[in-house]
Design a protein around this motif. Structure first.
Motif, PDB file in Angstrom:
ATOM      1  N   GLY A  44      33.489  33.101  42.990  1.00 53.68           N
ATOM      2  CA  GLY A  44      33.827  32.258  44.139  1.00 53.68           C
ATOM      3  C   GLY A  44      34.550  32.960  45.270  1.00 53.68           C
ATOM      4  O   GLY A  44      34.365  32.622  46.432  1.00 53.68           O
ATOM      5  N   VAL A  45      35.406  33.920  44.940  1.00 53.77           N
ATOM      6  CA  VAL A  45      36.185  34.615  45.973  1.00 53.77           C
ATOM      7  C   VAL A  45      36.023  36.116  45.753  1.00 53.77           C
ATOM      8  O   VAL A  45      36.187  36.600  44.633  1.00 53.77           O
ATOM      9  CB  VAL A  45      37.691  34.261  45.877  1.00 53.77           C
ATOM     10  N   TYR A  46      35.748  36.836  46.813  1.00 55.01           N
ATOM     11  CA  TYR A  46      35.613  38.281  46.698  1.00 55.01           C
ATOM     12  C   TYR A  46      36.979  38.910  46.400  1.00 55.01           C
ATOM     13  O   TYR A  46      37.948  38.646  47.112  1.00 55.01           O
ATOM     14  CB  TYR A  46      35.043  38.861  47.992  1.00 55.01           C
ATOM     15  N   PRO A  47      37.063  39.724  45.334  1.00 53.54           N
ATOM     16  CA  PRO A  47      38.350  40.372  45.019  1.00 53.54           C
ATOM     17  C   PRO A  47      38.621  41.531  45.978  1.00 53.54           C
ATOM     18  O   PRO A  47      37.972  42.559  45.910  1.00 53.54           O
ATOM     19  CB  PRO A  47      38.151  40.881  43.588  1.00 53.54           C
ATOM     20  N   LEU A  48      39.576  41.336  46.877  1.00 57.74           N
ATOM     21  CA  LEU A  48      39.850  42.334  47.917  1.00 57.74           C
ATOM     22  C   LEU A  48      40.453  43.622  47.365  1.00 57.74           C
ATOM     23  O   LEU A  48      40.283  44.686  47.934  1.00 57.74           O
ATOM     24  CB  LEU A  48      40.815  41.746  48.948  1.00 57.74           C
ATOM     25  N   GLY A  49      41.225  43.501  46.267  1.00 56.37           N
ATOM     26  CA  GLY A  49      41.952  44.660  45.749  1.00 56.37           C
ATOM     27  C   GLY A  49      41.014  45.814  45.406  1.00 56.37           C
ATOM     28  O   GLY A  49      39.991  45.628  44.745  1.00 56.37           O
ATOM     29  N   ARG A  50      41.379  47.005  45.858  1.00 55.52           N
ATOM     30  CA  ARG A  50      40.506  48.162  45.619  1.00 55.52           C
ATOM     31  C   ARG A  50      40.472  48.556  44.148  1.00 55.52           C
ATOM     32  O   ARG A  50      39.556  49.223  43.705  1.00 55.52           O
ATOM     33  CB  ARG A  50      40.973  49.349  46.463  1.00 55.52           C
ATOM     34  N   ASP A  51      41.523  48.172  43.411  1.00 54.75           N
ATOM     35  CA  ASP A  51      41.543  48.521  41.984  1.00 54.75           C
ATOM     36  C   ASP A  51      41.051  47.375  41.099  1.00 54.75           C
ATOM     37  O   ASP A  51      41.204  47.415  39.890  1.00 54.75           O
ATOM     38  CB  ASP A  51      42.951  48.962  41.561  1.00 54.75           C
ATOM     39  N   GLU A  52      40.469  46.351  41.717  1.00 58.75           N
ATOM     40  CA  GLU A  52      39.898  45.238  40.948  1.00 58.75           C
ATOM     41  C   GLU A  52      38.455  45.581  40.584  1.00 58.75           C
ATOM     42  O   GLU A  52      37.594  45.657  41.454  1.00 58.75           O
ATOM     43  CB  GLU A  52      39.886  43.962  41.798  1.00 58.75           C
ATOM     44  N   THR A  53      38.180  45.789  39.319  1.00 55.26           N
ATOM     45  CA  THR A  53      36.812  46.125  38.909  1.00 55.26           C
ATOM     46  C   THR A  53      36.171  45.001  38.102  1.00 55.26           C
ATOM     47  O   THR A  53      35.062  44.562  38.416  1.00 55.26           O
ATOM     48  CB  THR A  53      36.803  47.422  38.064  1.00 55.26           C
ATOM     49  N   ALA A  54      36.877  44.503  37.089  1.00 54.88           N
ATOM     50  CA  ALA A  54      36.278  43.523  36.179  1.00 54.88           C
ATOM     51  C   ALA A  54      35.747  42.304  36.933  1.00 54.88           C
ATOM     52  O   ALA A  54      34.688  41.768  36.604  1.00 54.88           O
ATOM     53  CB  ALA A  54      37.297  43.098  35.127  1.00 54.88           C
ATOM     54  N   THR A  55      36.480  41.890  37.977  1.00 53.23           N
ATOM     55  CA  THR A  55      36.093  40.693  38.722  1.00 53.23           C
ATOM     56  C   THR A  55      34.861  40.920  39.606  1.00 53.23           C
ATOM     57  O   THR A  55      34.351  39.985  40.201  1.00 53.23           O
ATOM     58  CB  THR A  55      37.269  40.210  39.586  1.00 53.23           C
TER      59      THR A  55
END
Lengths: 261, 129
Positions: A44-55
């Motif tokens: 539903g929401v794009y994970p902005l964090g550069r270290d967010e991978t699983a999402t």
């Protein structure tokens, strides 16, 4: 022309008419939507964090599946389109995300952003052409004054989404003309409906939906169209209570696919 | 390195934002549909990161008021894009404290017959770890 198709969670229940009419109209316009055999919710929401991978992985799986089918991937829901298109851009252009997502997934062939992601409206504009949509219209929606509600997710950030001019878009207005109705241009068509805050902070989101509808009805809009189930939900809760439809519902009516208007 | 300095570095890492590029034009706050509800406004987030005042950011109610509408991101003329800092602060808070703004127990009473699943998954992703 066949496309791989990612419907998304909401199109399987509350927004089933967004999905159904899109599929039913496609053959009349010369293409077909082939649902991916297995897909997972985009989140539903794009994970902005550069270290967010699983999402980001569910999007990568869908993109890689479309690659193995050898087709472009078509979306309908604004949120799915936003998330998948941005993750695809990451996989193409952001080395750390590409490496870490591929390390997680261990696909036979690492995914590098090869799939082309298209929103259904982009297929209508860029592949079918609105002129050809117009030729297929059996019941033009003559005299209807329709406001396009773009919201946020299809347009921004424009560098990645590359959907339309983010401040002065025309794709939905061109769509409205193609089905024989009259588009109403109003200032708040690309402002936020309140999004996910409507779950816990209804006052805040209702204030925003009210502004959108006041802006639209002030310019003479009789009904709004959108591609986003959450926008539709939020707009329907606003004071003005203008009728709000999915753009595919009106497409189906104009093409003579829908039984009731 | 103090804890505050480490956190400031982490926020810059997660967000990929260079706060020193900001020229303080205020366009982000002017365009934010939630700014009136925010205790720390989008343009102020940039200054807080520069000053290393991260504790205040991770406790700010602005984290729950940001709509992820990407207006500040689209309209920032310097590619600082404060929405990315707000989201990084939100992630930092969720990673440290687990994200207690939305609890599973309270969700059923917030739903009505029309609530789309998109709303639930989006709110979960934004408000919880």
């Amino acid at each position: 022309m066949k496309y791989s198709y990612f419907p998304g969670c909401t199109l399987k229940n509350k927004a089933s008419s967004l999905d159904r009419y899109a599929r039913e109209c496609a053959p009349l316009l010369g293409f077909e939507l082939c649902e991916l055999p297995e897909w997972q919710c985009c989140g539903g929401v794009y994970p902005l964090g550069r270290d967010e991978t699983a999402t980001k992985l569910s999007s990568v799986r869908a993109l890689a599946a479309a690659r193995s089918e050898g087709r472009d991937l078509v979306t309908l829901c604004s949120a799915c389109h936003h998330v998948i298109k941005r993750v695809n851009d990451d996989m193409k252009n952001v080395e750390e995300i590409r490496t870490s997502a591929n390390n997680y997934l261990a696909l036979d062939e690492p995914y590098r952003g090869e799939t082309n992601v298209l929103h259904y409206l982009e297929v209508l504009r860029d592949v079918v052409g609105f002129e050809n949509v117009k030729k297929q219209v059996k019941n033009p929606l003559k005299g209807k004054k329709i406001g396009a509600y773009y919201g946020c997710l299809l347009l921004r950030p424009s560098g990645v989404m590359a959907f339309d001019d983010p401040e002065d878009p025309t794709i939905l207005e061109d769509f409205i003309r193609a089905i024989g109705a009259e588009p109403v241009i109003y200032p708040y068509r690309n402002e936020c409906c309140g999004g996910y805050v409507s779950l816990k902070d209804r006052e805040l989101s209702r204030g925003m939906a009210d502004k959108v509808e006041a802006s639209a009805s002030g310019f003479g809009t009789e009904m709004l169209i959108t591609a986003c189930p959450l926008c539709l939900y939020n707009l329907k809760k606003s004071k003005a209570a203008l009728p709000v439809y999915y753009f595919t519902e009106l497409l189906a009516e104009a093409l003579g696919v829908a039984k009731d208007s | 390195m103090t804890k505050a300095e480490k956190q400031a570095e982490l926020i810059r890492d997660i967000s990929g934002v260079d706060p020193y590029k900001c020229m303080k034009c205020g366009k982000c706050t002017a365009t934010c549909p939630s700014y009136a509800e925010m205790d720390i406004k989008p343009h102020q987030f940039v200054s807080f990161v520069i000053r290393g005042e991260i504790e205040a950011l991770t406790k700010s109610r602005s984290l729950e008021k940001c709509l992820s509408c990407f207006a500040c991101i689209e309209r920032c003329p310097r590619s600082v894009e404060p929405g990315r800092l707000i989201d990084a602060a939100r992630q930092l808070a969720a990673r440290e404290r687990g994200g207690g703004f939305l609890t599973t127990e309270e969700v059923p009473e917030m739903c009505d017959p029309d609530t789309p699943s998109q709303l639930l998954v989006s709110a979960y992703r934004r408000y919880r770890r």
